[in-house]
Design an enzyme around this catalytic site. Structure first.
Site, short mmCIF file in Angstrom:
data_model
loop_
_atom_site.label_atom_id
_atom_site.label_comp_id
_atom_site.label_asym_id
_atom_site.label_seq_id
_atom_site.Cartn_x
_atom_site.Cartn_y
_atom_site.Cartn_z
N SER A 74 32.43 41.46 38.50
CA SER A 74 34.03 41.28 38.47
C SER A 74 34.79 39.93 39.03
O SER A 74 35.82 39.95 39.16
CB SER A 74 34.54 42.60 38.98
N LYS A 77 36.88 37.87 37.06
CA LYS A 77 38.17 38.04 36.97
C LYS A 77 38.87 37.17 37.43
O LYS A 77 40.27 36.94 37.35
CB LYS A 77 38.41 39.65 37.32
N SER A 129 40.32 45.78 40.71
CA SER A 129 39.34 45.32 39.58
C SER A 129 39.29 46.21 38.39
O SER A 129 38.46 46.11 37.45
CB SER A 129 37.91 45.28 40.13
N LYS A 233 37.86 38.73 46.54
CA LYS A 233 37.22 39.63 45.31
C LYS A 233 36.08 39.99 45.60
O LYS A 233 34.94 39.15 45.82
CB LYS A 233 37.62 38.73 44.09
#
Length: 284
Positions: A74, A77, A129, A233
């Site tokens: 993820s 993203k 997420s 992240k």
């Protein structure tokens, strides 16, 4: 007197030589490997990669296989967020499309045709997420996922992210890979946006738009603490392992780290803290 001048001249030459050698051995950019952290004990598996760099200049402070192409989960993203930030306003409103996905996927829990502000979709994207938030942003910005992925890859090329290819706006393994160095490049660009820095530094956020108010807890457990971790992240799939792009700021100095392919959340977090600590020490 002549002997004194000769000694002084010799000393000056030696100082110059040492200075030149120091400059030549210093990290000069992505891919340049700095000295290993003292007592690092990263214990990364052979297929992993790691980096920490100066957030302002991009100067690499430590790197281990920084250009190795790996699955990134993820953390893909992050590019979804960048394209959305550059092509919309936080006050724009998008309609959430129907999204089934796998029951195990991370999601905000958006209802079909639910209206949310871009700012709230970005919070859902970056904090928990949310795959459904990623799809809502992709289709809202570009009209389709396919068109949005083209924008993602175009932006990666513009940033010089030569190790990166996106296959979807979510981070599913199919067609998506990147490197530790490219993730740092991307994060440096994202940090130019105040909204991004605020969102990724928040332990929790509340989405005020949509059918119901939602309070979301950040998947990055390292936020705050003695190192003043302020981002960025997490990412994970079974094939990618555990991934984390991190950042920390202390005394006006900021560093960005990336760890890819670790075997557990504990390994990922331990490696990230080691890198951030080393990077801040090198900056000091």
């Amino acid at each position: 007197m002549k002997r004194f001048r000769l000694l002084a001249a010799t000393a000056a030459v030696l100082v110059a030589v040492v200075a030149i050698k120091a400059v030549q051995s210093a990290p000069t950019g992505y891919g340049a490997v700095g000295t290993a952290p003292q007592n690092a004990q990263l214990k990364l598996p052979p297929h992993s990669a790691a980096i920490v760099a100066d957030a302002r200049t991009g100067r690499v402070l430590y790197a281990d296989r920084p250009h190795r192409r790996l699955l990134i989960g993820s953390t893909a993203k992050l590019m979804t967020a960048l394209v959305a930030l550059e092509r919309t306003s936080l006050e724009d409103s998008f309609t959430a499309p129907a999204y089934a996905g796998d029951p195990t996927e991370s999601r905000v829990g958006l209802g079909t045709d639910e209206q949310l502000l871009v700012g709230d979709l970005l919070r859902g994207l970056l904090v928990v997420s949310g795959n459904d938030a990623a799809i809502a942003l992709a289709e809202g910005v570009a009209g389709s996922q396919e068109a949005f992925v083209e924008l993602m890859n175009e932006r990666a090329q513009e940033l010089g992210m030569s190790d990166t290819r996106y296959g979807n706006p979510i981070g599913l393994d199919d067609g998506t890979s990147s490197s530790a160095a490219d993730l740092v490049t991307l994060t440096r660009e994202l940090r130019r946006h105040d909204a991004f820095r605020e969102i990724v530094a928040s332990p929790s956020v509340t989405l005020s738009s949509g059918a119901v108010a939602r309070t979301l807890e950040n998947t990055n457990d390292l936020l705050g603490g003695p190192l003043a971790v302020d981002g960025v992240k997490t990412g994970h799939t079974k094939a990618a392992g555990y991934v984390l792009v991190g950042s920390a700021t202390r005394g006006g100095r900021a560093v960005i780290s990336a760890v890819l392919g670790t075997r557990s959340e504990a390994d990922r977090d331990r490696a990230t803290m080691t890198l951030l600590r080393h990077g801040l020490r090198r900056m000091r």
